[in-house]
Write a protein that holds these residues in place. Structure first.
Motif, PDB file in Angstrom:
ATOM      1  N   ASN A 121       0.854  -1.180   0.000  1.00 12.47           N
ATOM      2  CA  ASN A 121       0.000   0.000   0.000  1.00 12.47           C
ATOM      3  C   ASN A 121       0.893   1.234   0.000  1.00 12.47           C
ATOM      4  O   ASN A 121       1.510   1.564   1.013  1.00 12.47           O
ATOM      5  CB  ASN A 121      -0.921  -0.002   1.227  1.00 12.47           C
ATOM      6  N   ASN A 140      -5.418   5.563  -8.973  1.00 17.05           N
ATOM      7  CA  ASN A 140      -5.533   4.721  -7.790  1.00 17.05           C
ATOM      8  C   ASN A 140      -6.622   5.204  -6.836  1.00 17.05           C
ATOM      9  O   ASN A 140      -7.375   4.395  -6.289  1.00 17.05           O
ATOM     10  CB  ASN A 140      -4.190   4.679  -7.052  1.00 17.05           C
ATOM     11  N   SER A 144      -9.982   2.889  -5.769  1.00 14.81           N
ATOM     12  CA  SER A 144      -9.905   2.230  -4.465  1.00 14.81           C
ATOM     13  C   SER A 144     -11.267   1.840  -3.906  1.00 14.81           C
ATOM     14  O   SER A 144     -11.480   0.693  -3.492  1.00 14.81           O
ATOM     15  CB  SER A 144      -9.155   3.118  -3.470  1.00 14.81           C
ATOM     16  N   THR A 147     -12.926  -0.896  -5.963  1.00 14.82           N
ATOM     17  CA  THR A 147     -12.299  -2.200  -5.749  1.00 14.82           C
ATOM     18  C   THR A 147     -12.694  -2.791  -4.409  1.00 14.82           C
ATOM     19  O   THR A 147     -12.889  -4.001  -4.283  1.00 14.82           O
ATOM     20  CB  THR A 147     -10.764  -2.078  -5.844  1.00 14.82           C
ATOM     21  N   LYS A 148     -12.791  -1.958  -3.382  1.00 16.70           N
ATOM     22  CA  LYS A 148     -13.265  -2.432  -2.078  1.00 16.70           C
ATOM     23  C   LYS A 148     -14.647  -3.071  -2.207  1.00 16.70           C
ATOM     24  O   LYS A 148     -14.900  -4.166  -1.712  1.00 16.70           O
ATOM     25  CB  LYS A 148     -13.330  -1.270  -1.083  1.00 16.70           C
ATOM     26  N   PHE A 157      -6.237  -0.901   0.261  1.00 17.25           N
ATOM     27  CA  PHE A 157      -6.174   0.330  -0.505  1.00 17.25           C
ATOM     28  C   PHE A 157      -5.139   0.121  -1.609  1.00 17.25           C
ATOM     29  O   PHE A 157      -4.495  -0.923  -1.668  1.00 17.25           O
ATOM     30  CB  PHE A 157      -5.780   1.494   0.416  1.00 17.25           C
ATOM     31  N   ASP A 158      -4.988   1.105  -2.490  1.00 17.69           N
ATOM     32  CA  ASP A 158      -3.999   1.012  -3.561  1.00 17.69           C
ATOM     33  C   ASP A 158      -4.175  -0.289  -4.357  1.00 17.69           C
ATOM     34  O   ASP A 158      -3.287  -1.139  -4.402  1.00 17.69           O
ATOM     35  CB  ASP A 158      -2.596   1.091  -2.954  1.00 17.69           C
ATOM     36  N   PRO A 159      -5.337  -0.481  -4.988  1.00 18.60           N
ATOM     37  CA  PRO A 159      -5.683  -1.781  -5.577  1.00 18.60           C
ATOM     38  C   PRO A 159      -4.785  -2.239  -6.719  1.00 18.60           C
ATOM     39  O   PRO A 159      -4.671  -3.429  -6.969  1.00 18.60           O
ATOM     40  CB  PRO A 159      -7.117  -1.575  -6.071  1.00 18.60           C
ATOM     41  N   SER A 187      -6.602  -6.219  -9.466  1.00 18.76           N
ATOM     42  CA  SER A 187      -7.952  -5.978  -8.940  1.00 18.76           C
ATOM     43  C   SER A 187      -8.837  -7.208  -9.104  1.00 18.76           C
ATOM     44  O   SER A 187      -9.589  -7.577  -8.192  1.00 18.76           O
ATOM     45  CB  SER A 187      -8.575  -4.783  -9.661  1.00 18.76           C
ATOM     46  N   ASP A 202      -3.033  -5.906   3.902  1.00 19.32           N
ATOM     47  CA  ASP A 202      -2.596  -4.677   3.249  1.00 19.32           C
ATOM     48  C   ASP A 202      -1.372  -4.174   4.014  1.00 19.32           C
ATOM     49  O   ASP A 202      -1.473  -3.814   5.187  1.00 19.32           O
ATOM     50  CB  ASP A 202      -3.725  -3.649   3.304  1.00 19.32           C
TER      51      ASP A 202
END
Length: 322
Positions: A121, A140, A144, A147-148, A157-159, A187, A202
């Motif tokens: 991350n 990014n 994020s 992607t979550k 975070f930071d996928p 992702s 992460d």
């Protein structure tokens, strides 16, 4: 799977136009890395020749007959790494962005048996963010949250961070054929990991940028990734909440979507009728549109909250670098 400090670690490096950096990347890997799998993704430069000239006995070169993209290269690299006997396979890029000094922190949650997959991350420190190219930062940040939601890993975070580590046990549960071969690989892999029930860690680590050139374009990120994430999120919902576990989340979604859709559609229709005829809608008509929207939204919000609670992800802060 519970890992130990003696686990055999393989580093997989997808190689495409990395002729200038690949030797330095390989030479910088610590001696305890058991295998180094370089995947030549039909690179048009001299990447393969530069790798072949190295004298490091740990290096294995896999050459793909045509360019598959980073995801396709990693699938071939994972297969080779675990065939060689690795317990953990680490993904590192061949452009020198990923500092091998952070390998112990990345591996720590896997070796402690806390996680099946770990990823870096780069958003952990404001100072590190200032060094990140603005185009990458924009892409990014925009991705994020999506992607979550799609992957169900709400603490990550930071996928698109490609500095990752995967255990053999988790690899065996994955259906990699469903994972994208291109830049969506990281992702999409998170979605598949969630379907497989894997725990993801992460790990905070700063970015390191030099004179390398990224071929990931912000237009591709902003316009193609959201649709792919929507499709991945739907796939995860079907497998996790319809096939594997038909529970409260499923009921909330299956009830909430029709209610919200009916209320919104009915309300828009009645608004159009009122606009065309000039006759205001009655209080009862407004209520008939508003109540399903409110109730449907509340049910969907409850499903989202339950999905967050069920997240199988954990954070590894700066203490992980000690």
């Amino acid at each position: 799977m519970t890992s130990g400090a003696s686990d055999a670690v393989a580093v997989v490096i997808p190689c495409f136009n990395v002729e200038r950096h690949i030797a330095q990347v390989i030479e910088g890997l610590p001696a305890w890395v058991r295998h180094i799998v370089c995947v030549d993704d039909a690179s048009p430069d001299g990447s393969a020749a530069a790798i072949a000239q190295l004298k490091d006995p740990r290096v294995s070169l896999v050459r793909l007959p045509k360019n598959l993209g980073v995801g396709g290269a990693m699938k071939a690299g994972y297969a080779e790494a675990f065939r060689l006997g690795a317990d953990i396979a680490v993904k590192m890029d061949g452009d020198g962005q990923m500092d091998p000094a952070h390998l112990p922190a990345l591996l720590a949650p896997l070796r402690a048996g806390e996680a099946d997959y770990a990823k870096g991350n780069r958003f952990a420190e404001p100072d590190a963010l200032s060094a990140m190219p603005k185009v990458r930062l924009l892409g990014n940040v925009g991705l994020s949250f999506l992607t979550k939601a799609a992957s169900g890993y709400w603490n990550v975070f930071d996928p698109t961070n490609g500095y990752t580590a995967l255990t053999r046990a988790a690899y065996a549960r994955l259906r990699l054929a469903r994972v994208s071969d291109g830049y969506f690989f990281e992702s999409d892999l998170l979605v598949e990991l969630n379907i497989a029930g894997a725990v993801v860690a992460d790990v905070d680590m700063p970015a390191r940028y030099g004179d390398e050139t990224s071929s990931l374009r912000v237009g591709r990120v902003l316009f193609s990734f959201p649709w792919r994430l929507l499709r991945g999120g739907l796939r995860r919902f079907v497998w996790r909440y319809l096939v594997a576990d038909f529970g409260l989340v499923t009921l909330c979604v299956l009830a909430g979507l029709p209610l919200f859709g009916f209320g919104l559609g009915f309300g828009l229709w009645r608004w159009w009728v009122s606009y065309e005829t000039g006759v205001p809608a009655t209080a009862g008509t407004v209520l008939l549109a508003a109540l399903p929207v409110i109730l449907g939204f509340q049910l969907l919000l409850t499903a989202l909250q339950l999905d967050v609670v069920a997240s199988r992800s954990l954070k590894r802060g700066r203490a992980g670098f000690r």
